[in-house]
Every structure is written in structure tokens, then in C-alpha cells.
Design an enzyme around this catalytic site. Structure first.
Site, mmCIF file in Angstrom:
data_model
loop_
_atom_site.group_PDB
_atom_site.id
_atom_site.type_symbol
_atom_site.label_atom_id
_atom_site.label_comp_id
_atom_site.label_asym_id
_atom_site.label_seq_id
_atom_site.Cartn_x
_atom_site.Cartn_y
_atom_site.Cartn_z
ATOM 1 N N ARG A 1 9.483 -32.762 55.497
ATOM 2 C CA ARG A 1 8.722 -32.148 54.397
ATOM 3 C C ARG A 1 8.018 -30.948 55.005
ATOM 4 N NH1 ARG A 1 4.828 -36.369 52.012
ATOM 5 N NH2 ARG A 1 4.364 -36.780 54.182
ATOM 6 N N ASP B 1 0.973 -36.240 38.672
ATOM 7 C CA ASP B 1 0.208 -36.245 39.910
ATOM 8 C C ASP B 1 0.639 -35.038 40.741
ATOM 9 O OD1 ASP B 1 -0.773 -36.669 42.461
ATOM 10 O OD2 ASP B 1 -0.065 -38.738 42.638
ATOM 11 N N GLN C 1 0.223 -32.816 45.816
ATOM 12 C CA GLN C 1 0.863 -31.931 46.810
ATOM 13 C C GLN C 1 1.394 -30.653 46.186
ATOM 14 O OE1 GLN C 1 3.342 -33.617 49.768
ATOM 15 N NE2 GLN C 1 2.267 -35.565 49.826
ATOM 16 N N GLU D 1 5.205 -37.692 40.106
ATOM 17 C CA GLU D 1 5.061 -36.458 40.887
ATOM 18 C C GLU D 1 6.199 -35.529 40.459
ATOM 19 O OE1 GLU D 1 4.893 -37.514 45.349
ATOM 20 O OE2 GLU D 1 5.259 -39.409 44.359
ATOM 21 N N LYS E 1 -5.393 -33.256 47.268
ATOM 22 C CA LYS E 1 -5.200 -32.542 48.546
ATOM 23 C C LYS E 1 -5.435 -31.029 48.521
ATOM 24 C CE LYS E 1 -1.527 -35.769 49.854
ATOM 25 N NZ LYS E 1 -1.922 -36.293 51.149
ATOM 26 N N TRP F 1 4.637 -42.142 45.570
ATOM 27 C CA TRP F 1 3.422 -42.405 46.378
ATOM 28 C C TRP F 1 2.237 -41.862 45.577
ATOM 29 C CZ3 TRP F 1 2.994 -44.044 51.773
ATOM 30 C CH2 TRP F 1 1.669 -44.118 52.219
HETATM 31 C C1 LIG Z 1 1.553 -37.353 45.316
HETATM 32 C C2 LIG Z 1 0.384 -38.065 45.946
HETATM 33 N N1 LIG Z 1 -0.526 -38.637 45.152
HETATM 34 C C3 LIG Z 1 -1.588 -39.275 45.654
HETATM 35 C C4 LIG Z 1 -1.771 -39.373 47.009
HETATM 36 C C5 LIG Z 1 -2.961 -40.106 47.540
HETATM 37 O O1 LIG Z 1 -3.921 -39.231 47.944
HETATM 38 P P1 LIG Z 1 -5.087 -39.708 48.933
HETATM 39 O O2 LIG Z 1 -4.415 -40.073 50.212
HETATM 40 O O3 LIG Z 1 -5.971 -38.508 49.009
HETATM 41 O O4 LIG Z 1 -5.750 -40.869 48.283
HETATM 42 C C6 LIG Z 1 -0.857 -38.778 47.877
HETATM 43 C C7 LIG Z 1 -1.064 -38.868 49.337
HETATM 44 O O5 LIG Z 1 -0.200 -38.599 50.133
HETATM 45 C C8 LIG Z 1 0.259 -38.111 47.338
HETATM 46 O O6 LIG Z 1 1.174 -37.542 48.120
#
Ligand SMILES: Cc1ncc(COP(=O)(O)O)c(C=O)c1O
Length: 437
Positions: free
Chosen positions: A406, A243, A246, A210, A272, A138
Site C-alpha cells: 500500500r 469510511d 485513508q 471503504e 487519519k 477494516w
Molecule cells: C478504513 C479504516 N477505517 C478505520 C480505521 C481505524 O482507525 P483507527 O485505527 O484510528 O481507530 C482504519 C485504520 O487503519 C482504517 O484503515
């Protein structure tokens, strides 16, 4: 009657809101403070998701309030071509904290935006266009980020970006390849890249990953996998984007999760947790990549790029995290939480797996540990019961796995609040198992 059922509120909500995914909690949230949010009946709900996995300092941290108030008064938002001290200071601080040669930042608002920018830069720098990510990923809802998101939301919007590819993330609880009873992630990686090489047009630009795939079921990449991935990227001239929306800013017991693996990505994206609930994100890259992109005319001119108010918040967040030892606190509170969860696993056969790092833990709910069969209805029932009991827990339901909770409380969570969360979870599981049998 509960004030949460106020007919006028729900009637207006139904009439005037676009539903953007899932269903809304049947509650009216009136305020949030520390580790709790409060509904219209003033009922405290323990926030074990840190809002949308963001509020690492809890809600309403007094020093963050001060920064917001001061900047709202004195320096809030500017013409995008103007610079201010908080922006340059935050970029410098990120350079100091980020691994290796990552030293140039662009400050934006959301995670999707940061990934969008990193992907664009990777394309510009390599001259290639193919982007690879995990099948359980994601990365956000904007165009390039959504094209690299495979855990949900692909159907119904026409073609994704040309040159989008996915490989499976190694999933130790349900491994595709095993050696001596453990996940053979090296074979998983080799097999995935073999397949990728067969499909690529020879224009591989980037891999976006991630370190712990959160929305994909809290899948923790095994130690060594990320270094192996970096090597695969290097061999092909691809850039690696990590990324840490989180996992960044202390959540896993390290400032950045990729530090565990000693991997230096070409781009680190933060969002975030960096703003701890205020919209703030960052792309951090090397001077060499930034120079090259600039020479090639890199354009990412947005309304809120380099805004001073959120940058000042980000600076204060990093200051508090360092000053109050919250990285270490995530490790010790996480250990306490994990110990408690393992005790619950001993009591309940539906807890199939517990995984994660620091204060980002996953609990996979199955029919029973022997069969590992997914148990979506039970997972949803536990989640609903948690909310009834005053514990906000997020469960992701994906077809190939059991529901996965989670758990990500604020890094400021107290031991007492952790124990309270564990007690409420134990009661919710007990009640739900009893009702389902
Ligand atoms: C790992 C990761 N990257 C990017 C995003 C996207 O972030 P945003 O919702 O602030 O655009 C999320 C959102 O849940 C995420 O979990």
C-alpha cells in the site's frame, strides 16, 4: 555497532510493552521531518506510508506546529459539554466540503471511534441492528467497528455483535464473476445481496464501506459499484456509511473518494488524514438523521469529543490542502508514481497488478503474472529489503491474495522523492528476486 541495536532500549521494550499486532521494526526512530523519518544512526527512511496512512502534510509541517503550540498555550482540552470556535468552525468547513446534504459533525479522536458512533447512530435512526460490511474490510478495533472488520482480528474474543454480516468486495484482479474478461461487479453485488437477504432477520440498519479497501489489499471498488450499493441500501431502508479514514482529504485526487461515484452517503467518517497525524476524527451526517438521533437520546459522550486543539489542527489541515492545491497534487504525483510503477511492472514479472487512485496505490506481488499465484515470502522479502535500503513500505498479506504494497506518501511529496522511492523499490525487487531464485 548500530545505535538501533542499543540493548537497554530493546530490553525495556521487551519487558514493558504489550505487543499489539505484527512485529516491531528493528529500529529506533528518533525524529521525523517532511517525507522522511530518521533512525538512531540518523539514517533517512523515505516514508511511503505517511506514518500510519495519516501524515498527508509530511512530518513536522511548520504551520501545524504553530497551531499545536498556540492551542497548547491557550485552548487545549475542555469539559465535553463546552464548545469552542475551532470545533464549530471545523464542523462548518466539513459541511461546506462534504457531498450533498451532509452537514452535521461530531469530532472525535480515532477512526474506530468515528465508525462506532456512525454505526450507533444508524441503529438508533433506523431502529434496526444488523450491520453489513465487506469481507476484506477494516473499520477499527473498538466493539462495533471490530464487528464490522473482517480482514483480520476476529478470532479469540468471543461473539461479535449480533447481526454482523459480510459480503465479498468486487476484486477486479481476481474476479468471482466475469463478463467478457472483466469483473462483473453488478452480478457480484446482486449475488451478495441475495445471500444477505436470505440471512437477515429483517433488521438491516447499515452498510459500512471503504471506497478503496486498504487493509484488505488496496481493492478499488469499480466505478458504479458504490452507486449500486447505495441503491441496494435504499431499497432495504439501510443507511450507508462511507469510511474515508485513508481516502479522505485529497489522498485519491479528489477531496473525498466517494465524489468520483457521485454517491452521497448517509454518514461520512473521516479520521487519519483529517488530523494529518494528530488524533482527530469526524462523523458527518445529515440534519434529518442528527435530529432523529437526538430526539431518541443519542449518547456518545467521550473525554476528547469536541476538543479544541485537534479541531484547530483539522481546520489548518483543510486550509493547507485547499490553499496549496494538494488535491490536484495528489492526482499529478499519483500519476507520476503510477507511471513509474508500470515501468517496473514491465521489468519484473512478480508485479501482478497495480491499482488505486491518486497517491493511494497498491502493488500486488505474485509468483508470476501468468499464474497470479500469491507469493507471500517474496513480498515480505521485498518489504524488508526496502527498509534496509531506506524506504518504508507497508505490505498486507492476506491468504486469498498476493502480498499487496500500500503506497501512500504524503501529499506534499516531491517529484524527486517519488523518483527516489521508485529507484529504491526497483533495487529491492531486483535483489529479492535474485535471492529467491
Ligand atoms: C478504513 C479504516 N477505517 C478505520 C480505521 C481505524 O482507525 P483507527 O485505527 O484510528 O481507530 C482504519 C485504520 O487503519 C482504517 O484503515
Amino acid at each position: 555497532m548500530s545505535k538501533n541495536s542499543e540493548p537497554r532500549f530493546w530490553q525495556k521494550a521487551q519487558q514493558h510493552l504489550i505487543r499489539y499486532g505484527g512485529s516491531f521494526e528493528p529500529l529506533i526512530i528518533e525524529r521525523a521531518e517532511g517525507s522522511f523519518v530518521y533512525d538512531a544512526d540518523s539514517r533517512p527512511i523515505l516514508d511511503f506510508t505517511s506514518g500510519q496512512m495519516s501524515s498527508i502534510l509530511g512530518h513536522g509541517h511548520p504551520e501545524i506546529l504553530e497551531v499545536i503550540a498556540e492551542h497548547a498555550r491557550t485552548l487545549d482540552h475542555l469539559f465535553s459539554g463546552m464548545l469552542s470556535r475551532p470545533v464549530v468552525d471545523l464542523a462548518s468547513k466539513l459541511a461546506e466540503l462534504a457531498p450533498g446534504a451532509l452537514e452535521r459533525s461530531m469530532l472525535l479522536s480515532t477512526g474506530a471511534e468515528a465508525n462506532e458512533a456512525a454505526i450507533k447512530m444508524a441503529k438508533l435512526a433506523t431502529g434496526n441492528y444488523e450491520v453489513v460490511s465487506f469481507a476484506q474490510s477494516w473499520h477499527g478495533m473498538t466493539s462495533a467497528a471490530a464487528s464490522a472488520t473482517y480482514s483480520a482480528g476476529r478470532r479469540g474474543y468471543g461473539p461479535s455483535a449480533v447481526g454482523s454480516f459480510a459480503i465479498p468486495a468486487p476484486y477486479p484482479y481476481r474476479p468471482r464473476f466475469e463478463r467478457d474478461g472483466v469483473c462483473d461487479w453488478q452480478r457480484e453485488l446482486d449475488d451478495s445481496f441475495h445471500l444477505l437477504d436470505r440471512q437477515s432477520n429483517g433488521s438491516l440498519a447499515a452498510f459500512i464501506a471503504e471506497p478503496i479497501l486498504s487493509s484488505g489489499g488496496l481493492i478499488d471498488l469499480p466505478l458504479g459499484y458504490l452507486s449500486g450499493l447505495k441503491e441496494k441500501c435504499r431499497e432495504r431502508g439501510m443507511l450507508l456509511i462511507i469510511d474515508e479514514a485513508q481516502t479522505g482529504v485529497g489522498r485519491t485526487g479528489l477531496m473525498f473518494a466517494c465524489e468520483r461515484d457521485g454517491v452521497e452517503p448517509d454518514f461520512l467518517t473521516l479520521s487519519k488524514t483529517l488530523g494529518a497525524g494528530i488524533p482527530l476524527s469526524a462523523v458527518v451526517t445529515t440534519a434529518a438523521i442528527e435530529e432523529l438521533c437526538h430526539e431518541r437520546g443519542f449518547l456518545f459522550y467521550t473525554t476528547h469529543v469536541s476538543d479544541p486543539l485537534p479541531a484547530a489542527v483539522g481546520l489548518k489541515v483543510l486550509e493547507i490542502v485547499e490553499r496549496d492545491g494538494l488535491v490536484q497534487r495528489a492526482a499529478s504525483s499519483g500519476a507520476r508514481l503510477e507511471r513509474g510503477l508500470r515501468e517496473l511492472q514491465g521489468r519484473f514479472d512478480c508485479i501482478g497488478d497495480i491499482r488505486g487512485r491518486g497517491l493511494l496505490l497498491g502493488v500486488e506481488i505474485v509468483k508470476d503474472r501468468q499464474s497470479k499465484e500469491p507469493a507471500a515470502p517474496l513480498g515480505s522479502a521485498i518489504s524488508r529489503r526496502c527498509m534496509e535500503l531506506g524506504l518504508s513500505m507497508n505490505i498486507v498479506q492476506l491468504p486469498s491474495l498476493g502480498g499487496v504494497f500500500r503506497i501512500a506518501p504524503p501529499l506534499t511529496v516531491s517529484d524527486r522523492e517519488i523518483d527516489l522511492g521508485l529507484d529504491l523499490l526497483a533495487k529491492a525487487i531486483g535483489d529479492s528476486v535474485r535471492r529467491s531464485s
